[in-house]
Design an enzyme around this catalytic site. Structure first.
Site, mmCIF file in Angstrom:
data_model
loop_
_atom_site.group_PDB
_atom_site.id
_atom_site.type_symbol
_atom_site.label_atom_id
_atom_site.label_comp_id
_atom_site.label_asym_id
_atom_site.label_seq_id
_atom_site.Cartn_x
_atom_site.Cartn_y
_atom_site.Cartn_z
ATOM 1 N N ASP A 350 0.856 -1.178 0.000
ATOM 2 C CA ASP A 350 0.000 0.000 0.000
ATOM 3 C C ASP A 350 0.895 1.232 0.000
ATOM 4 O O ASP A 350 2.117 1.119 -0.004
ATOM 5 C CB ASP A 350 -0.985 -0.021 1.175
ATOM 6 C CG ASP A 350 -0.288 0.082 2.522
ATOM 7 O OD1 ASP A 350 0.955 -0.006 2.565
ATOM 8 O OD2 ASP A 350 -0.986 0.245 3.534
ATOM 9 N N ASP A 613 -1.565 -2.573 6.058
ATOM 10 C CA ASP A 613 -1.876 -2.441 7.480
ATOM 11 C C ASP A 613 -3.354 -2.185 7.770
ATOM 12 O O ASP A 613 -3.743 -2.093 8.907
ATOM 13 C CB ASP A 613 -1.040 -1.310 8.085
ATOM 14 C CG ASP A 613 -1.351 0.030 7.427
ATOM 15 O OD1 ASP A 613 -2.102 0.032 6.428
ATOM 16 O OD2 ASP A 613 -0.860 1.055 7.912
ATOM 17 N N ASP A 617 -6.805 -4.248 3.646
ATOM 18 C CA ASP A 617 -5.719 -5.075 3.113
ATOM 19 C C ASP A 617 -5.850 -6.540 3.519
ATOM 20 O O ASP A 617 -5.159 -7.410 2.977
ATOM 21 C CB ASP A 617 -4.363 -4.545 3.598
ATOM 22 C CG ASP A 617 -4.114 -3.121 3.145
ATOM 23 O OD1 ASP A 617 -4.364 -2.833 1.964
ATOM 24 O OD2 ASP A 617 -3.681 -2.297 3.960
ATOM 25 N N ASN A 681 26.826 -43.560 -0.876
ATOM 26 C CA ASN A 681 26.966 -44.714 0.008
ATOM 27 C C ASN A 681 26.159 -45.907 -0.481
ATOM 28 O O ASN A 681 26.581 -47.053 -0.373
ATOM 29 C CB ASN A 681 26.532 -44.349 1.422
ATOM 30 C CG ASN A 681 27.609 -43.583 2.151
ATOM 31 O OD1 ASN A 681 28.765 -43.588 1.702
ATOM 32 N ND2 ASN A 681 27.263 -42.918 3.214
ATOM 33 N N ASN A 709 27.028 -42.984 11.226
ATOM 34 C CA ASN A 709 25.863 -42.140 10.997
ATOM 35 C C ASN A 709 25.725 -41.079 12.079
ATOM 36 O O ASN A 709 25.453 -39.909 11.797
ATOM 37 C CB ASN A 709 24.636 -43.053 10.977
ATOM 38 C CG ASN A 709 23.383 -42.298 10.626
ATOM 39 O OD1 ASN A 709 23.375 -41.533 9.665
ATOM 40 N ND2 ASN A 709 22.346 -42.486 11.400
HETATM 41 N N1 LIG Z 1 -11.842 8.604 7.487
HETATM 42 C C1 LIG Z 1 -12.229 8.749 6.226
HETATM 43 N N2 LIG Z 1 -13.301 9.486 5.933
HETATM 44 C C2 LIG Z 1 -13.699 9.608 4.659
HETATM 45 N N3 LIG Z 1 -13.109 9.050 3.627
HETATM 46 C C3 LIG Z 1 -12.032 8.324 3.847
HETATM 47 C C4 LIG Z 1 -11.537 8.104 5.164
HETATM 48 N N4 LIG Z 1 -10.462 7.323 5.086
HETATM 49 C C5 LIG Z 1 -10.289 7.047 3.791
HETATM 50 N N5 LIG Z 1 -11.224 7.639 3.039
HETATM 51 C C6 LIG Z 1 -11.359 7.553 1.584
HETATM 52 O O1 LIG Z 1 -11.102 6.229 1.162
HETATM 53 C C7 LIG Z 1 -9.999 6.189 0.301
HETATM 54 C C8 LIG Z 1 -9.219 4.940 0.493
HETATM 55 O O2 LIG Z 1 -8.703 4.885 1.791
HETATM 56 P P1 LIG Z 1 -7.147 4.751 2.008
HETATM 57 O O3 LIG Z 1 -6.457 5.861 1.308
HETATM 58 O O4 LIG Z 1 -6.913 4.568 3.448
HETATM 59 O O5 LIG Z 1 -6.924 3.405 1.213
HETATM 60 P P2 LIG Z 1 -5.619 2.524 1.192
HETATM 61 O O6 LIG Z 1 -5.766 1.564 0.087
HETATM 62 O O7 LIG Z 1 -5.393 1.981 2.547
HETATM 63 O O8 LIG Z 1 -4.542 3.598 0.822
HETATM 64 P P3 LIG Z 1 -2.997 3.533 1.136
HETATM 65 O O9 LIG Z 1 -2.405 2.760 0.043
HETATM 66 O O10 LIG Z 1 -2.617 4.978 1.073
HETATM 67 O O11 LIG Z 1 -2.814 2.919 2.481
HETATM 68 C C9 LIG Z 1 -9.205 7.434 0.634
HETATM 69 O O12 LIG Z 1 -8.415 7.863 -0.427
HETATM 70 C C10 LIG Z 1 -10.307 8.410 0.935
HETATM 71 O O13 LIG Z 1 -10.838 8.962 -0.257
HETATM 72 MG MG LIG Z 2 -3.905 1.756 3.948
#
Ligand SMILES: Nc1ncnc2c1ncn2[C@@H]1O[C@H](COP(=O)(O)OP(=O)(O)OP(=O)(O)O)[C@@H](O)[C@H]1O
Ligand SMILES: [Mg+2]
Length: 868
Positions: A350, A613, A617, A681, A709
């Site tokens: 990520d 994390d 994921d 062997n 052995n």
């Molecule tokens: N607390 C929140 N409130 C509103 N929208 C959110 C929030 N957290 C994340 N988002 C939206 O969801 C999208 C995806 O979340 P995030 O960026 O955490 O994804 P990710 O795949 O974990 O990204 P990264 O690779 O940066 O960890 C964000 O780009 C944002 O637009």
């Molecule tokens: Mg993330």
């Protein structure tokens, strides 16, 4: 005396005496009224006491659905005697003792015990060390014990425990909800359904037939997406719904290519051994040797030829590697993941925290035109504050920006965040109006808005020109490397009680919250280093393309190709697989798409790692060959991972990869040794047996074979500790059974040639009788068999690669022992005699010639392989 009344009187005590009657039936978890459940489990809202927990742990066992219980140590030890070879050997030696040869019984018994104890101790120590590491990253739960909230590893939970859950937590066991707030769980593991399911504390659920349909209960293996809850643990361990699945699906991780390879190698040698031993036995009997002696000889041979140390070597090598990694802040949860790490050639990761510093700051809040907006900030703050999900770094940044008085706002409801919608809504009441405040991916919020609010709060229609202007503002934010969230709202009727996803429409756009997430300067260099080490890094992020591209530019990594979630959604599997090699950045992908990309990469034959994390994921982490998470990650992510990084950095992964490759290389050394010497062997034994009619004796006594052995095994215990040439870890290390087979076919006969030369010399030059022949061959085979490790452990010329001192010590020690034993008086116990001085001259010459031949063959062997 009236039995009835005394029974009622003593009811409580009687129940205590039978603690195993407490656990409810599966359906009762959601059908029984809460009071009855609490009473049946003899618990209360304040939780259990430590004493109660201890007795229940004894009754129900640990709360662990998947792992097979480890057998008690003494059973594990006894299990080693179930080896048929050992049994036959002990019986045969007992029979020979009965016929008068007590000495050989004692010696064989000692040798068998020594090697079993030695093997056992090593393996148990290794397992314990690894278990301790695993415990250090065990998922914890917040549980009420003795009236206070404490954090305990989830395997220590028992029926009757009261546990508090928040977003990101794993549900530790099948439980009834006592209280809940905006609770949504992911039940994909039980139902396959990726969307969050709503759960609510209530009395008996209406008509729910199965766990997934029960809205007032949560189940092991599911996880909290948003909201909070207090739960009553009802059924634990293998008795949970997941436990039933786990036992039927055999939760055991799929065997890695390496494990399969090792097993195949073991089988190969075993088969050859059986053939060999039968052959020798038949020949001996055919030439009318004493039955018992022939049997003993054959069995000893079998023991000698089996690579019985292999499992121990594998475990010890991996465990040692796990300890080393722990010192470098990587905790290994699944030992065999080290093989996969060594073989990994694609790493998906990520963005936040890996490519960026993850110290996110709110820079500004602006309206669509770019003017500072107080309204937008207020809405963002209220939304973040009331949101009950796991606070994302973005929420934390908003709440940390500027304190804000919230007393005038009251939360009515919430439509929690999920990674499919990428937004969160809260319904709040303020100044007698109810308003739905939405915060999320900015391009989506623009799309959902029909009006906008300027910085002064005046509402105007969002026409096409304005929309385009706002989009330009957004693109500008991304192009400058800032992240953004969109903020919008909508006034609803005061009677409106719930926030529904369907309400997120026809919104009034309030503006953007702009965040700075500085790129990690070191990340670019690490990605380059990874590429040099044969690992392609691909970034899978939920964030948008502008921001992600900017991060790539900042860390100076070229974007080779981009694929967004929208495009991906409409792609066929074949099209995706065709694109994969050219794409290193995937944007706006949701959890299911992360998983899909990962599986497609695996289908292409890659060994794929995944570093992440978040809750989003977890599916991909689970499916990856190597799932890697970090210490502060959501519980679901940590639980799904094979490795946990105590420090969130790509460079740590790189170091671990090198360690993983070195580990695999060291196991290979043992296997290659076995392949050449065991096979050699066998060849020699077959040859010796063929010339047997002319020999008035056995080529080696059974005791001597066993001793040989044992010493050989001792000399090899240092292999896990050996150093590895740097060039052996520059590329992913894959298990190559063909290489091993070839190696065996080439180096086995080479070692046999020298055995035959020794036979010839002993018989013809030294005119050896039985004892001298056996002594001579014992010494020669010990010497060549052990010293050859210095050639086999490296592809370089042997003197250009320094072995670890331990390995030098064990091998020289083994040779010295084999040479000295026949010279001292107790060598007679084993049937040895002192060879003439000239024999040692021959020994030195033959050994040097053998090692020289192996070196030359090795160079040709690897050159030939490389040229193909
Ligand atoms: N607390 C929140 N409130 C509103 N929208 C959110 C929030 N957290 C994340 N988002 C939206 O969801 C999208 C995806 O979340 P995030 O960026 O955490 O994804 P990710 O795949 O974990 O990204 P990264 O690779 O940066 O960890 C964000 O780009 C944002 O637009
Ligand atoms: Mg993330």
């Amino acid at each position: 005396m009236n039995d009835h009344s005394s029974g009622a009187l003593l009811g409580g005590l009687v129940a205590d005496a039978h603690p195993d009657t407490g656990e409810p039936e599966p359906e009762q978890v959601w059908q029984e009224p809460v009071d009855r459940l609490l009473a049946g489990l003899r618990t209360k809202a304040a939780g259990l006491t430590t004493a109660e927990v201890q007795s229940r742990l004894a009754t129900y066992g640990p709360n662990d659905a998947a792992t097979v219980k480890r057998r008690p140590l003494w059973l594990q030890f006894l299990a080693r005697f179930s080896n048929p070879l050992i049994i036959i050997l002990l019986i045969a030696s007992a029979v020979s003792a009965a016929t008068g040869d007590v000495a050989s019984f004692v010696i064989i018994f000692c040798i068998v015990m020594l090697s079993i104890i030695f093997d056992f101790v090593q393996e148990v120590r290794a397992q314990n060390a690894v278990e301790a590491l695993r415990q250090s990253v065990a998922v914890q739960a917040t549980v009420r014990r003795d009236g206070a909230s404490v954090s305990v590893p989830i395997h220590q939970l028992v029926p009757g425990d009261i546990v508090e859950l928040i977003a990101g937590d794993l549900v530790p066991a099948d439980s009834r909800l006592l209280e809940s707030r905006d609770l949504y769980v992911n039940q994909a593991l039980l139902t396959g359904e990726p969307y969050p399911a709503e759960k609510r504390a209530s009395e008996a659920a209406s008509g729910a037939e199965d766990p997934a349909g029960a809205s007032n209960a949560v189940f092991a293996g599911t996880s909290v997406i948003s909201g909070t809850a207090t739960i009553l643990i009802c059924r634990t361990g293998g008795r949970t719904a997941l436990g039933h699945l786990a036992t039927s699906l055999a939760e055991k991780p799929p065997a890695t290519a390496f494990t399969v390879g090792i097993r195949r190698f073991g089988l190969l040698i075993m088969r050859l051994t059986v053939l060999m031993v039968l052959f020798v036995l038949v020949m001996n009997i055919a030439f009318a040797r004493p039955m018992l002696q022939s049997l003993m000889f054959a069995v000893a041979l079998a023991v000698g030829l089996t690579p019985e140390l292999l499992p121990m070597i594998v475990t010890v090598t991996l465990a040692r590697s796990a300890m080393q990694m722990a010192r470098r802040k990587v905790i290994v949860k699944r030992l065999s993941a080290i093989h996969d790490l060594g073989a990994m050639n694609v790493l998906c990761t990520d963005k936040t925290g890996t490519l960026t510093e993850a110290s996110i700051k709110l820079v500004r809040t602006i309206d669509g035109h770019g003017a500072e907006s107080r309204h937008a900030y207020t809405y963002a703050y209220v939304n973040s504050q009331f949101e009950s999900g796991m606070k994302s770094p973005l929420d934390k940044a908003i709440l940390a920006a500027e304190p804000f008085d919230m007393t005038a706002f009251r939360k009515i409801d919430e439509a929690p965040f999920d990674f499919e919608r990428r937004r969160v809504s809260v319904l709040v009441e303020h100044d007698a109006t109810r308003r739905l405040i939405v915060k999320g991916a900015p391009e989506d919020l623009l799309r959902l808005s029909g009006h906008y609010q300027d910085a002064d709060g005046v509402e105007k229609p969002l026409d096409t020109a304005r929309r385009a202007a706002f989009q330009t503002t957004l693109d500008g934010i991304g192009a400058h490397g800032f992240r953004a969230l969109g903020i919008a709202s909508r006034v609803v009727d005061v009677s409106h009680q719930t926030a529904a996803i369907a309400d997120e429409a026809d919104l009034v756009f309030a503006g953007f919250a702009i965040f700075l997430d500085p790129p990690k300067t070191s990340a670019g260099a690490t990605i380059k280093a990874m590429a040099e080490a044969g690992i392609t890094v691909k970034v899978l992020t939920g964030d948008n393309e502008h921001v992600s591209r900017h991060v790539f530019t900042e860390i100076q990594v070229p974007v080779l190709g981009v694929l967004t979630g929208d495009v991906l959604e409409h792609m066929t599997e074949e099209a995706l697989i065709g694109q994969l090699p050219h794409v290193n950045l995937f944007c706006r992908v949701n959890p299911q798409q992360k998983l899909r990309i990962l599986l497609a990469l695996k289908r292409l034959g890659n060994v794929v790692g995944f570093l992440g994390d978040g809750i989003n994921d977890a599916p991909a982490l689970h499916a990856a060959d190597v799932g890697i998470s970090v210490d502060g990650a959501a519980d679901v992510a940590r639980a799904a991972a094979d490795l946990i990084l105590l420090e969130h950095d790509l460079s740590v992964v790189r170091e671990a990869v090198v360690a993983g490759r070195a580990t695999v290389q060291n196991v290979s050394k043992y296997v290659l040794m076995g392949a050449s010497s065991n096979f050699g062997n066998m060849f020699s034994m077959a040859g010796a047996t063929l010339i047997l009619p002319f020999l008035p004796m056995l080529p080696m006594l059974p005791i001597q074979i066993l001793l040989n052995n044992l010493i050989y095994n001792v000399s090899e215990i240092a292999i896990p500790f050996d150093s590895v040439d740097p060039e052996a870890t520059v590329a992913p290390v894959k298990w190559d059974i063909r290489l091993i087979e070839r190696f065996m076919l080439v180096f086995g006969p080479v070692s046999s040639v020298f055995d035959f030369i020794t036979f010839y010399a002993l018989l013809v030059f030294f005119g050896a009788g039985e004892a001298l022949f056996q002594t001579g061959w014992f010494i020669e085979s010990m010497t060549t068999q052990t010293l050859v490790v210095f050639c086999i452990r490296t592809r370089r010329q042997f003197f250009r690669s320094m072995p670890c001192r331990f390995l030098i010590a064990t091998n020289l020690g083994a040779v010295a022992f084999a040479i000295v034993l026949p010279l001292v008086s107790w060598g007679r116990w084993f049937g040895f005699v002192t060879p003439p001085p000239l024999f040692f001259v021959f020994l030195v010459g033959a050994t040097l010639a053998y090692l020289g031949l192996v070196e030359v063959t090795k160079v040709i062997f690897y050159r030939f392989r490389a040229s193909r």
